[in-house]
Design a protein around this motif. Structure first.
Motif, mmCIF file in Angstrom:
data_model
loop_
_atom_site.group_PDB
_atom_site.id
_atom_site.type_symbol
_atom_site.label_atom_id
_atom_site.label_comp_id
_atom_site.label_asym_id
_atom_site.label_seq_id
_atom_site.Cartn_x
_atom_site.Cartn_y
_atom_site.Cartn_z
ATOM 1 N N VAL A 226 15.349 84.502 -2.585
ATOM 2 C CA VAL A 226 16.661 84.516 -3.225
ATOM 3 C C VAL A 226 17.766 84.644 -2.171
ATOM 4 C CG1 VAL A 226 18.135 85.717 -4.888
ATOM 5 C CG2 VAL A 226 15.712 85.378 -5.393
ATOM 6 N N GLN A 227 17.546 85.466 -1.166
ATOM 7 C CA GLN A 227 18.525 85.597 -0.088
ATOM 8 C C GLN A 227 18.681 84.268 0.656
ATOM 9 O OE1 GLN A 227 17.528 88.255 3.191
ATOM 10 N NE2 GLN A 227 19.685 88.829 3.367
ATOM 11 N N ALA A 228 17.575 83.588 0.940
ATOM 12 C CA ALA A 228 17.627 82.290 1.608
ATOM 13 C C ALA A 228 18.322 81.248 0.735
ATOM 14 C CB ALA A 228 16.214 81.820 1.964
ATOM 15 N N GLY A 229 18.282 81.435 -0.593
ATOM 16 C CA GLY A 229 18.946 80.526 -1.518
ATOM 17 C C GLY A 229 20.452 80.726 -1.581
ATOM 18 N N GLY A 230 20.960 81.703 -0.838
ATOM 19 C CA GLY A 230 22.401 81.896 -0.748
ATOM 20 C C GLY A 230 22.999 82.867 -1.741
ATOM 21 N N ALA A 231 22.170 83.562 -2.512
ATOM 22 C CA ALA A 231 22.713 84.515 -3.485
ATOM 23 C C ALA A 231 23.347 85.704 -2.758
ATOM 24 C CB ALA A 231 21.612 85.010 -4.420
ATOM 25 N N GLU A 232 24.373 86.263 -3.373
ATOM 26 C CA GLU A 232 25.018 87.453 -2.817
ATOM 27 C C GLU A 232 24.080 88.645 -2.965
ATOM 28 O OE1 GLU A 232 28.637 90.545 -3.851
ATOM 29 O OE2 GLU A 232 28.669 88.557 -4.775
ATOM 30 N N VAL A 233 23.709 89.249 -1.849
ATOM 31 C CA VAL A 233 22.841 90.430 -1.866
ATOM 32 C C VAL A 233 23.692 91.653 -2.199
ATOM 33 C CG1 VAL A 233 21.330 91.927 -0.503
ATOM 34 C CG2 VAL A 233 21.266 89.443 -0.152
ATOM 35 N N VAL A 234 23.276 92.384 -3.216
ATOM 36 C CA VAL A 234 23.937 93.628 -3.586
ATOM 37 C C VAL A 234 23.152 94.815 -3.021
ATOM 38 C CG1 VAL A 234 24.636 95.094 -5.539
ATOM 39 C CG2 VAL A 234 24.919 92.607 -5.663
#
Length: 136
Positions: free
Chosen positions: A99-107
């Protein structure tokens, strides 16, 4: 009584970005994709779980919503405070990396919580908070 959870609704304000995130990043199946009067609803769900779906819907389609309420919802979505969803995965670290590699904002990176779960958190393209727990 025999009641099950069939689907839940999660607002989206960019159907293309929502589709890319839920299909391509999370790996969900697309079960329905409907456009009507310039609005767009996309139903997705995890592979192997056809009985449970998420309907990504345009919040302006909610019956009886006023322009002021629409504006408030849009502001809350932008801040990530309007809606959330809890998911679970057998390999939390693998899902986090994907998910991080997919560009989602990490909270929140994967963390052992004091209340007994290990989880992480992201925002989807519309600002919805997604918490993902380590499944047992």
């Amino acid at each position: 009584m025999d009641i099950t959870i069939h689907s839940t609704l999660l607002p989206q304000n960019d159907p293309d970005a929502a589709l890319t995130f839920y299909r391509d990043v999370l790996g969900f199946e697309v079960r329905n994709d409907v456009g009507y009067k310039g609005m767009h609803w996309i139903t997705v769900g995890p592979a192997g779980q056809p009985e449970t779906s998420i309907v990504l819907y345009p919040p302006e389609a909610s019956p009886g919503i006023t322009e002021d309420e629409q504006r408030t919802i849009s502001e809350m979505m932008a801040k990530g405070t309007y809606s959330s969803l809890n998911l679970a995965a057998k390999d939390l670290d693998e899902v986090f990396d994907r998910v991080q590699a997919g560009g989602a904002e990490v909270v929140q990176e994967p963390t052992d919580q004091p209340y007994g779960v290990r989880d992480c958190a992201f925002r989807d393209p519309s600002g919805n908070l997604l918490r993902i727990q380590q499944a047992s």
